[in-house]
Design an enzyme around this catalytic site. Structure first.
Site, short mmCIF file in Angstrom:
data_model
loop_
_atom_site.label_atom_id
_atom_site.label_comp_id
_atom_site.label_asym_id
_atom_site.label_seq_id
_atom_site.Cartn_x
_atom_site.Cartn_y
_atom_site.Cartn_z
N ASP A 240 2.19 -3.51 8.37
CA ASP A 240 1.09 -2.90 9.08
C ASP A 240 0.71 -1.63 8.29
O ASP A 240 1.37 -0.61 8.40
CB ASP A 240 1.53 -2.57 10.51
N LYS B 120 -10.09 3.60 9.82
CA LYS B 120 -9.14 4.70 9.56
C LYS B 120 -9.22 5.13 8.09
O LYS B 120 -8.75 6.19 7.71
CB LYS B 120 -7.71 4.26 9.89
N CYS C 91 -0.05 4.77 21.67
CA CYS C 91 0.10 3.31 21.59
C CYS C 91 1.47 2.92 21.04
O CYS C 91 1.59 1.93 20.30
CB CYS C 91 -1.01 2.68 20.74
N HIS D 204 3.45 0.51 16.45
CA HIS D 204 2.24 0.62 17.28
C HIS D 204 2.16 -0.65 18.13
O HIS D 204 2.60 -1.72 17.68
CB HIS D 204 1.05 0.73 16.33
N GLN E 125 -1.97 2.97 8.90
CA GLN E 125 -1.91 4.40 8.54
C GLN E 125 -1.62 4.58 7.05
O GLN E 125 -2.17 5.48 6.41
CB GLN E 125 -0.82 5.12 9.36
C1 LIG Z 1 0.18 1.99 12.78
C2 LIG Z 1 -1.01 1.37 13.45
N1 LIG Z 1 -1.10 0.04 13.51
C3 LIG Z 1 -2.15 -0.59 14.06
C4 LIG Z 1 -3.18 0.13 14.62
C5 LIG Z 1 -4.31 -0.62 15.27
O1 LIG Z 1 -5.52 -0.38 14.63
P1 LIG Z 1 -6.90 -0.88 15.28
O2 LIG Z 1 -6.95 -0.31 16.66
O3 LIG Z 1 -7.94 -0.31 14.38
O4 LIG Z 1 -6.88 -2.37 15.27
C6 LIG Z 1 -3.14 1.53 14.61
C7 LIG Z 1 -4.19 2.33 15.25
O5 LIG Z 1 -3.98 3.43 15.68
C8 LIG Z 1 -2.03 2.17 13.98
O6 LIG Z 1 -1.93 3.49 13.92
#
Ligand SMILES: Cc1ncc(COP(=O)(O)O)c(C=O)c1O
Length: 401
Positions: free
Chosen positions: A197, A223, A359, A120, A200
């Site tokens: 990370d 999430k 993203c 992401h 998810q």
């Molecule tokens: C795999 C992953 N990492 C990071 C993020 C970023 O999360 P946030 O926008 O809540 O900071 C997301 C959000 O869609 C994600 O799916």
């Protein structure tokens, strides 16, 4: 056969969305919230808001107590050895930026940072920009056709020059669990710091950060059925000691005069300014609610809906699923039809799914795609939601092809 969700009624927004003829299948972007969270927010704001860690008065003491109780709950949820290893941020993105700035001092020109091709933007851009600031090499670990980081290649690419590995646990586009144990063990053997990370991954099943063996683990509350504006950065004790302070202001300081200051260690030293107090308390209540569910029943429910979704998509002609999704979400494209057109027709029929690059522009580009449709599931979804989606998809495709 109809598969109900035993937890649907715990999420009042689902009934409200139904009244608006909306079927919510975009939970990987953000989730609907349980009544337990609404109650906690209403209780906090209804009984006296106060700032934390600074006031002697009763409302301040109660707010601080509830805030710190949430830290304990997060630590327990992740099986962190100590709640001081849990830093509250404003989301996964801000946790990853905190790391990229807080660890910057440890990098020298020519050092390498390894990330994967499926990250992401939140786990790509902070490292990319750090690499540009410090003249580092950003090494991209390739992803195979099934949607997993290619272990053979990764183990060769992660070497003695690798100072840090940052990878996703569960891909937000491909729905694949990444081979973390082997990757993390190898990176640590090379002396690299490891960042997971979990944005998810944290939503599906319980994950033990000690067993995982990572230095840092990040996720966003929203999430995981919690409120927005709250994120978590877990760190191993020795790893946290390597972090330099990056945002400065109230509460993070030990001593200050006009020309110098000293700062508190983690966690408070990395929580400058007034934190999202209600949100953190709300996350604690959400974790209490989630902990009260039968974890095996949740896992079975999600797995069964996911299989239903996969089968239904595989049955339809001209449709291509990206990778080999294992959990909770499926991304797909349809031959000869633009994903934005499908999304438009689904939206018109009250189906909330996500379309676009999710993203992860470099990943989609690598797959030769501009975008894809992503359907994602949560505990409150049932098989009727999927039926409505399939009916709308069939109608949309009939118009478009
Ligand atoms: C795999 C992953 N990492 C990071 C993020 C970023 O999360 P946030 O926008 O809540 O900071 C997301 C959000 O869609 C994600 O799916």
């Amino acid at each position: 056969m109809f598969q109900p969700s035993p937890w649907r009624a715990d999420f009042p927004a689902i009934a409200a969305l139904e009244r608006q003829h909306q079927t919510y299948l975009d939970s990987a972007a953000t989730t609907q919230k349980p009544q337990a969270l609404l109650d906690a927010l209403s209780h906090y704001y209804g009984h006296g808001a106060a700032n934390v860690h600074r006031a002697q008065h009763l409302p301040g003491a109660l707010a601080t107590q509830a805030f710190e109780a949430s830290r304990d709950k997060v630590a327990a949820w992740l099986n962190a050895a100590d709640s001081h290893q849990v830093i509250f941020t404003h989301g996964a993105t801000s946790a990853l930026n905190l790391l990229a700035y807080g660890l910057e001092h440890g990098f020298n020109e020519g050092d390498e940072i390894a990330i994967s091709a499926l990250e992401h933007h939140a786990n790509l851009l902070p490292w990319q920009q750090l690499a540009r600031r410090r003249n580092l090499r950003l090494v991209i670990l390739p992803v195979n056709e099934q949607g997993f980081i290619d272990l053979n290649q990764a183990l060769q690419l992660i070497g003695p020059r690798t100072r840090l590995l940052a990878v996703s646990q569960l891909s937000n586009v491909l729905g694949t669990w990444q081979p973390l144990p082997a990757l993390l063990a190898h990176a640590r053997a090379q002396g690299a710091l490891t960042v997971v990370d979990g944005a998810q991954g944290v939503v599906h099943g319980r994950h033990d950060v000690q067993q995982l063996g990572c230095d840092f683990y990040v996720f966003s509350s929203h999430k995981l059925y919690g409120p927005e504006g709250v994120g978590v950065l877990y760190g191993r004790k020795q790893a946290l000691e390597q972090l330099l302070h990056w945002q400065f202001g109230g509460e993070m300081v030990q001593l200050a005069d006009y020309h110098a200051a000293s700062f508190r260690p983690a966690p408070l030293g990395f929580e400058a300014g007034t934190p999202p107090i209600a949100g953190v308390i709300g996350l604690g209540a959400t974790l209490d609610y989630l902990a009260s569910l039968d974890a095996l029943a949740v896992e079975r429910h999600e797995a069964s809906l996911h299989q239903h979704l996969l089968r239904g998509l595989a049955d339809r002609d001209g449709l291509r699923i990206l990778g080999t999704p294992q959990t909770a979400l499926v991304s797909f494209v349809v031959d000869g039809v633009h994903n934005a057109d499908i999304a438009h027709l689904l939206t018109e029929q009250g189906i909330a799914v996500r379309a676009g690059h999710h993203c992860a522009m470099p990943l989609l580009k690598g797959l030769g795609l501009e975008g894809a449709i992503r359907v994602s599931l949560a505990v409150y979804n049932d098989s009727d939601d999927l039926q409505r989606f399939f009916d709308a998809l069939d109608q949309g495709l009939e118009l478009l092809r």
